[in-house]
Write an enzyme that holds these catalytic residues in place. Sequence first.
Site, PDB file in Angstrom:
ATOM      1  N   ASP A  46       0.843  -1.203   0.000  1.00 16.50           N
ATOM      2  CA  ASP A  46       0.000   0.000   0.000  1.00 16.50           C
ATOM      3  C   ASP A  46       0.872   1.244   0.000  1.00 16.50           C
ATOM      4  O   ASP A  46       1.537   1.551   0.986  1.00 16.50           O
ATOM      5  CB  ASP A  46      -0.899   0.011   1.240  1.00 16.50           C
ATOM      6  CG  ASP A  46      -1.844   1.206   1.228  1.00 16.50           C
ATOM      7  OD1 ASP A  46      -2.939   1.083   0.651  1.00 16.50           O
ATOM      8  OD2 ASP A  46      -1.477   2.271   1.774  1.00 16.50           O
ATOM      9  N   TYR A  51       3.247   9.816  -0.571  1.00 14.94           N
ATOM     10  CA  TYR A  51       4.304   9.220   0.264  1.00 14.94           C
ATOM     11  C   TYR A  51       5.685   9.455  -0.347  1.00 14.94           C
ATOM     12  O   TYR A  51       6.695   9.323   0.340  1.00 14.94           O
ATOM     13  CB  TYR A  51       4.088   7.713   0.489  1.00 14.94           C
ATOM     14  CG  TYR A  51       2.785   7.321   1.160  1.00 14.94           C
ATOM     15  CD1 TYR A  51       1.951   8.273   1.756  1.00 14.94           C
ATOM     16  CD2 TYR A  51       2.372   5.993   1.202  1.00 14.94           C
ATOM     17  CE1 TYR A  51       0.745   7.909   2.361  1.00 14.94           C
ATOM     18  CE2 TYR A  51       1.173   5.616   1.807  1.00 14.94           C
ATOM     19  CZ  TYR A  51       0.361   6.588   2.380  1.00 14.94           C
ATOM     20  OH  TYR A  51      -0.815   6.209   2.961  1.00 14.94           O
ATOM     21  N   LYS A  76      -2.678   5.919  -4.537  1.00 18.64           N
ATOM     22  CA  LYS A  76      -3.789   6.844  -4.263  1.00 18.64           C
ATOM     23  C   LYS A  76      -3.533   8.191  -4.926  1.00 18.64           C
ATOM     24  O   LYS A  76      -2.387   8.653  -4.972  1.00 18.64           O
ATOM     25  CB  LYS A  76      -3.924   7.060  -2.743  1.00 18.64           C
ATOM     26  CG  LYS A  76      -3.816   5.777  -1.916  1.00 18.64           C
ATOM     27  CD  LYS A  76      -4.008   5.985  -0.430  1.00 18.64           C
ATOM     28  CE  LYS A  76      -3.692   4.729   0.360  1.00 18.64           C
ATOM     29  NZ  LYS A  76      -2.262   4.624   0.761  1.00 18.64           N
ATOM     30  N   HIS A 109      -7.496   9.500  -2.218  1.00 21.28           N
ATOM     31  CA  HIS A 109      -6.831   9.473  -0.908  1.00 21.28           C
ATOM     32  C   HIS A 109      -7.686  10.096   0.204  1.00 21.28           C
ATOM     33  O   HIS A 109      -7.805   9.531   1.288  1.00 21.28           O
ATOM     34  CB  HIS A 109      -5.475  10.182  -1.019  1.00 21.28           C
ATOM     35  CG  HIS A 109      -4.481   9.749  -0.002  1.00 21.28           C
ATOM     36  ND1 HIS A 109      -3.134   9.648  -0.265  1.00 21.28           N
ATOM     37  CD2 HIS A 109      -4.624   9.408   1.301  1.00 21.28           C
ATOM     38  CE1 HIS A 109      -2.497   9.252   0.834  1.00 21.28           C
ATOM     39  NE2 HIS A 109      -3.382   9.107   1.797  1.00 21.28           N
TER      40      HIS A 109
HETATM   41  P1  NAD Z   1       0.410   1.529  11.820  1.00 19.16           P
HETATM   42  O1  NAD Z   1      -0.768   1.434  12.701  1.00 19.16           O
HETATM   43  O2  NAD Z   1       0.661   0.478  10.820  1.00 19.16           O
HETATM   44  O3  NAD Z   1       1.652   1.726  12.784  1.00 19.16           O
HETATM   45  C1  NAD Z   1       2.969   1.707  12.306  1.00 19.16           C
HETATM   46  C2  NAD Z   1       3.912   1.927  13.470  1.00 19.16           C
HETATM   47  O4  NAD Z   1       3.669   0.950  14.479  1.00 19.16           O
HETATM   48  C3  NAD Z   1       5.369   1.730  13.078  1.00 19.16           C
HETATM   49  O5  NAD Z   1       5.926   2.919  12.616  1.00 19.16           O
HETATM   50  C4  NAD Z   1       6.004   1.267  14.376  1.00 19.16           C
HETATM   51  O6  NAD Z   1       6.284   2.400  15.175  1.00 19.16           O
HETATM   52  C5  NAD Z   1       4.885   0.487  15.018  1.00 19.16           C
HETATM   53  N1  NAD Z   1       4.972  -0.965  14.792  1.00 19.16           N
HETATM   54  C6  NAD Z   1       4.709  -1.657  13.646  1.00 19.16           C
HETATM   55  N2  NAD Z   1       4.825  -2.979  13.850  1.00 19.16           N
HETATM   56  C7  NAD Z   1       5.185  -3.133  15.142  1.00 19.16           C
HETATM   57  C8  NAD Z   1       5.470  -4.264  15.933  1.00 19.16           C
HETATM   58  N3  NAD Z   1       5.372  -5.500  15.451  1.00 19.16           N
HETATM   59  N4  NAD Z   1       5.823  -4.062  17.232  1.00 19.16           N
HETATM   60  C9  NAD Z   1       5.902  -2.805  17.739  1.00 19.16           C
HETATM   61  N5  NAD Z   1       5.641  -1.701  17.040  1.00 19.16           N
HETATM   62  C10 NAD Z   1       5.282  -1.856  15.748  1.00 19.16           C
HETATM   63  O7  NAD Z   1       0.340   2.996  11.131  1.00 19.16           O
HETATM   64  P2  NAD Z   1       0.454   3.584   9.668  1.00 19.16           P
HETATM   65  O8  NAD Z   1       1.772   3.313   9.059  1.00 19.16           O
HETATM   66  O9  NAD Z   1       0.042   4.991   9.762  1.00 19.16           O
HETATM   67  O10 NAD Z   1      -0.682   2.797   8.858  1.00 19.16           O
HETATM   68  C11 NAD Z   1      -0.412   1.669   8.059  1.00 19.16           C
HETATM   69  C12 NAD Z   1      -0.485   1.997   6.594  1.00 19.16           C
HETATM   70  O11 NAD Z   1      -1.754   2.548   6.261  1.00 19.16           O
HETATM   71  C13 NAD Z   1       0.465   3.108   6.154  1.00 19.16           C
HETATM   72  O12 NAD Z   1       1.796   2.688   6.078  1.00 19.16           O
HETATM   73  C14 NAD Z   1      -0.138   3.514   4.842  1.00 19.16           C
HETATM   74  O13 NAD Z   1       0.182   2.578   3.832  1.00 19.16           O
HETATM   75  C15 NAD Z   1      -1.611   3.471   5.185  1.00 19.16           C
HETATM   76  N6  NAD Z   1      -2.137   4.790   5.596  1.00 19.16           N
HETATM   77  C16 NAD Z   1      -3.119   5.368   4.840  1.00 19.16           C
HETATM   78  C17 NAD Z   1      -3.651   6.602   5.177  1.00 19.16           C
HETATM   79  C18 NAD Z   1      -4.737   7.184   4.339  1.00 19.16           C
HETATM   80  O14 NAD Z   1      -5.058   8.367   4.508  1.00 19.16           O
HETATM   81  N7  NAD Z   1      -5.332   6.443   3.447  1.00 19.16           N
HETATM   82  C19 NAD Z   1      -3.177   7.292   6.303  1.00 19.16           C
HETATM   83  C20 NAD Z   1      -2.178   6.696   7.074  1.00 19.16           C
HETATM   84  C21 NAD Z   1      -1.691   5.449   6.721  1.00 19.16           C
END
Ligand code: NAD
Length: 272
Positions: A46, A51, A76, A109
């Site tokens: 994704d 990004y 997106k 997005h």
């Molecule tokens: P997430 O909830 O996936 O959290 C990621 C964070 O959690 C990492 O940076 C790390 O600090 C921690 N983490 C991950 N795995 C872990 C583990 N096993 N143990 C401990 N800590 C851990 O947050 P995100 O990255 O914001 O969301 C996931 C994905 O969703 C993004 O990478 C992106 O692709 C998408 N996204 C989309 C939008 C949108 O507006 N459509 C917005 C934000 C994110």
Amino acid sequence: TIQGSVTLHNGVKMPQLGFGVFKVKNGSETVESVKKALEAGYRHIDTAAIYGNEEGVGQAIRESGIPREELFITSKVWNTEQGFEKTLQAYEDSLKRLGTEYLDLYLIHWPGTDKYIDTWKALEKLYTDSRVRAIGVSNFHVHHLENLMNHTELKPVINQIELHPRLSQLEIREYCKKHDIKVEAWGPLGQGNLINEPTINHIADKHGKTAAQVMIRWHLQNDIVVIPKSVTPSRIVENTQVFDFELSLDEMNQIDSLNLGERYGTNPDENL
Ligand code: NAD
């Protein structure tokens, strides 16, 4: 590869667990983490134009040697590229940066204000021209979905929204279910904020799993597509080890009860 897929309402299959790359720096950080994810078995990535790492994702895919048709790639269209002509161009630009002929899923997005109808018409054209396998939206509230469906032909296959145990999004989930629109969770771990949450950790200990694994499992058992992000190789792997245990109904309910309607990200009605 990782188990489990959902079937979108147009018949396309999508791996239920994907790898998110928000905030992963373009260049070696993206290339290395996406390659690690592909090695760990993820087949769904994704990304988004905003990004700034579509080139890195593309490079990782090419270097992995995995045939394109075995992968599911989402990108997106960013807010500033909304509108019919601009969106058509934004799609070509994303393809070029990714070095691919097509996307599996292209999303609006954020809804923004009024342009998302014209933006959607561009996505409909890309879809009917067979340039993209599926089209959907992100950060759409029920009122955005209703307005979209009242003014356009095709219904989105998916709505990607902030969703985690503190923001369980019951209203949107129910609406989407009724309309056969899948729900995809971004920030599924509360962007890292929920890793130390006591109830989740208590459940994790009982299963010999981590809090992250329990949260990912909660999404999977709720029929939600989930795309956790990490750049740490051990966590990239850890986040895939979620198919060898099951949360009981009682544990699912305990996690449901953590909902406070609390966002870590922006409310779509305020991101205009
Ligand atoms: P997430 O909830 O996936 O959290 C990621 C964070 O959690 C990492 O940076 C790390 O600090 C921690 N983490 C991950 N795995 C872990 C583990 N096993 N143990 C401990 N800590 C851990 O947050 P995100 O990255 O914001 O969301 C996931 C994905 O969703 C993004 O990478 C992106 O692709 C998408 N996204 C989309 C939008 C949108 O507006 N459509 C917005 C934000 C994110």
